[in-house]
Design a protein around this motif. Structure first.
Motif, short mmCIF file in Angstrom:
data_model
loop_
_atom_site.label_atom_id
_atom_site.label_comp_id
_atom_site.label_asym_id
_atom_site.label_seq_id
_atom_site.Cartn_x
_atom_site.Cartn_y
_atom_site.Cartn_z
N SER A 47 0.83 -1.20 0.00
CA SER A 47 0.00 0.00 0.00
C SER A 47 0.86 1.25 0.00
N GLY A 48 1.64 1.48 1.05
CA GLY A 48 2.53 2.64 1.09
C GLY A 48 3.86 2.34 0.43
N LEU A 49 4.57 3.41 0.03
CA LEU A 49 5.84 3.24 -0.66
C LEU A 49 6.75 4.43 -0.34
N VAL A 50 8.01 4.14 0.01
CA VAL A 50 9.03 5.16 0.22
C VAL A 50 10.30 4.69 -0.47
N ALA A 51 10.99 5.61 -1.17
CA ALA A 51 12.26 5.31 -1.83
C ALA A 51 13.34 6.21 -1.24
N ARG A 52 14.25 5.62 -0.48
CA ARG A 52 15.32 6.37 0.17
C ARG A 52 16.56 5.48 0.31
N ASP A 53 17.72 6.12 0.26
CA ASP A 53 19.00 5.45 0.52
C ASP A 53 19.23 4.24 -0.36
N GLY A 54 18.77 4.29 -1.61
CA GLY A 54 18.95 3.18 -2.53
C GLY A 54 18.08 1.98 -2.22
N LEU A 55 17.10 2.14 -1.31
CA LEU A 55 16.21 1.06 -0.93
C LEU A 55 14.76 1.51 -1.11
N VAL A 56 13.86 0.53 -1.09
CA VAL A 56 12.43 0.82 -1.17
C VAL A 56 11.77 0.21 0.07
N VAL A 57 10.89 0.97 0.69
CA VAL A 57 10.18 0.50 1.88
C VAL A 57 8.70 0.40 1.53
N THR A 58 8.07 -0.69 1.96
CA THR A 58 6.63 -0.83 1.73
C THR A 58 5.98 -1.45 2.94
N VAL A 59 4.66 -1.43 2.95
CA VAL A 59 3.88 -1.98 4.05
C VAL A 59 2.61 -2.59 3.48
N ASN A 60 2.15 -3.66 4.10
CA ASN A 60 0.91 -4.28 3.67
C ASN A 60 -0.29 -3.46 4.14
N ASP A 61 -1.37 -3.61 3.42
CA ASP A 61 -2.64 -2.99 3.76
C ASP A 61 -3.17 -3.60 5.07
N SER A 65 0.36 -7.54 10.56
CA SER A 65 0.88 -7.18 11.86
C SER A 65 1.67 -5.88 11.76
N ALA A 66 2.25 -5.45 12.87
CA ALA A 66 3.00 -4.20 12.92
C ALA A 66 4.39 -4.43 12.33
N ARG A 67 4.49 -4.29 11.00
CA ARG A 67 5.79 -4.51 10.35
C ARG A 67 5.86 -3.76 9.02
N ILE A 68 7.09 -3.42 8.65
CA ILE A 68 7.38 -2.86 7.33
C ILE A 68 8.47 -3.69 6.68
N PHE A 69 8.55 -3.59 5.35
CA PHE A 69 9.52 -4.37 4.58
C PHE A 69 10.49 -3.43 3.88
N THR A 70 11.79 -3.71 3.99
CA THR A 70 12.81 -2.99 3.23
C THR A 70 13.25 -3.88 2.07
N VAL A 71 13.18 -3.33 0.86
CA VAL A 71 13.40 -4.12 -0.35
C VAL A 71 14.56 -3.54 -1.14
N ASP A 72 15.39 -4.43 -1.68
CA ASP A 72 16.48 -4.02 -2.56
C ASP A 72 15.93 -3.93 -3.98
N PRO A 73 15.88 -2.73 -4.57
CA PRO A 73 15.29 -2.59 -5.90
C PRO A 73 16.09 -3.28 -7.00
N ALA A 74 17.33 -3.65 -6.72
CA ALA A 74 18.13 -4.34 -7.73
C ALA A 74 17.61 -5.75 -7.97
N THR A 75 16.96 -6.33 -6.95
CA THR A 75 16.51 -7.72 -7.06
C THR A 75 15.02 -7.88 -6.76
N GLY A 76 14.44 -6.95 -6.03
CA GLY A 76 13.07 -7.11 -5.57
C GLY A 76 12.95 -7.91 -4.29
#
Length: 343
Positions: A47-61, A65-76
């Motif tokens: 649902s949400g999306l942030v792009a910072r420091d060469g990484l992408v952060v997202t969160v489920n709708d 639970s109370a958690r966010i995911f940090t994703v490497d855009p080079a691989t997904g």
């Protein structure tokens, strides 16, 4: 029978409203280049999306639970998960919160029954992290609203919430949030209807909002709409992020969904550059915005009424098949109900 009529009419109105908010099948989709696809099977409703420091952060709708995911855009691939104390009700949004941190917006309220909403500041990055989380309660001054858009003014750090309604009212949080008491939001203007996400540009003078089929750019703090453009077709496009190089990304719900980079139309780049600046494009096609830092302490209230397309719920609506189908459905329903009335 009267209750049945009202219930069916409400359902019809809801379907009709969805049709108005949906993009037209005849509209030309905007250019979107796939950057990566989420590989983590736990990311099913980005649902949400942030792009910072060469990484992408997202969160489920809602429902996660109370958690966010940090994703490497080079691989997904997911390279980090942050969890925090608490049990969110309906997380819908993310916004940058400074070096290595994001705001998580527990601001969804489909039935408009919540007495308050909340935001939590947590770190993101590689590795597994658990924190207490700094949570702040927010309250609207005019009753409950559903919202999916959380923004942060780069100049002042103040939070903005955009209600997900046909007239998207914009609310601003206090400059300093009180962790012990409710923080009352202040209405400051209107913007795009049915907004699902948004972000400031690094210059602090412009922000962009999206709904399911379109994006619009606004000046800040005047909230003057200066450009709009269609977005690519997505399963359920909800996320939007702008990185520090002015590159715009959009995401969608669904397992394995793609994150797309949007090539901004020249008219949008010209609006961002302003009348006294040249539109600069780098070798990767993204306009370079060194821009001003933003007006510190600006207290603009935007356009609460007047000649603003965002205050008109019919502005920009086209006769898509959803709309036409909704009209026929509504007419047919009325005829059916009348035929069932006792004579």
């Amino acid at each position: 029978m009267i209750r049945l009529e009202r219930a069916l009419a409400a359902i019809a109105a809801g379907l009709f409203a969805v049709g108005l908010a949906a993009p037209s099948a005849a509209a030309e989709p905007g250019d979107g280049t796939p950057v990566f696809a989420f590989t983590d099977p736990e990311i099913v409703e980005s649902s949400g999306l942030v792009a910072r420091d060469g990484l992408v952060v997202t969160v489920n709708d809602s429902g996660d639970s109370a958690r966010i995911f940090t994703v490497d855009p080079a691989t997904g691939d997911t390279v980090g998960v942050t969890t925090w104390d608490g049990a969110p009700t309906d997380v819908e949004a993310l916004a940058p919160a400074g070096d290595g941190e994001v705001w998580v917006g527990d601001i969804g309220d489909n039935l408009r029954v919540r007495g308050s909403i909340s935001v939590t500041r947590v770190p993101f990055g590689r590795g597994e992290t658990h924190v207490a989380g700094a949570t702040y309660t927010l309250v609207y001054p005019d009753g409950a609203h559903d919202a999916e858009t959380l923004l942060v003014d780069p100049a002042t750090g103040r939070l903005l919430v955009v209600a997900k309604e046909f007239i998207g009212r914009v609310y601003r949080a206090p400059r300093v949030l009180d962790p012990e008491a409710p923080n009352e939001l202040e209405p400051i203007g209107t913007a795009m209807g049915i907004a699902t996400d948004g972000s400031f540009f690094p210059d602090g003078r412009h922000l962009v909002l999206r709904n399911y089929g379109q994006a619009a750019v606004y000046t800040w703090p005047a909230l003057e709409r200066v450009a709009a453009f269609p977005l690519p077709d997505q399963q359920q496009g909800e996320g939007l992020a702008v990185d520090m190089r002015d590159r715009v990304y959009v995401s969608s719900e669904g397992e394995g969904s793609e994150v797309l980079r949007i090539a901004l139309p020249r008219s949008v780049r010209e609006a961002l550059a302003g009348p006294s600046e040249e539109v600069a494009t780098g070798d990767d096609g993204a306009e370079g915005a060194e821009g001003a830092e933003g007006a510190e302490g600006a207290e603009g209230r935007g356009n609460l009424a007047g000649d603003n397309p965002d205050t008109d719920p019919w502005a920009g609506i086209v006769l898509s098949p959803w709309v036409i189908g909704g009209v026929f459905f509504l007419v047919g329903l009325v005829v059916l109900l009348r035929s069932l009335r006792p004579r």
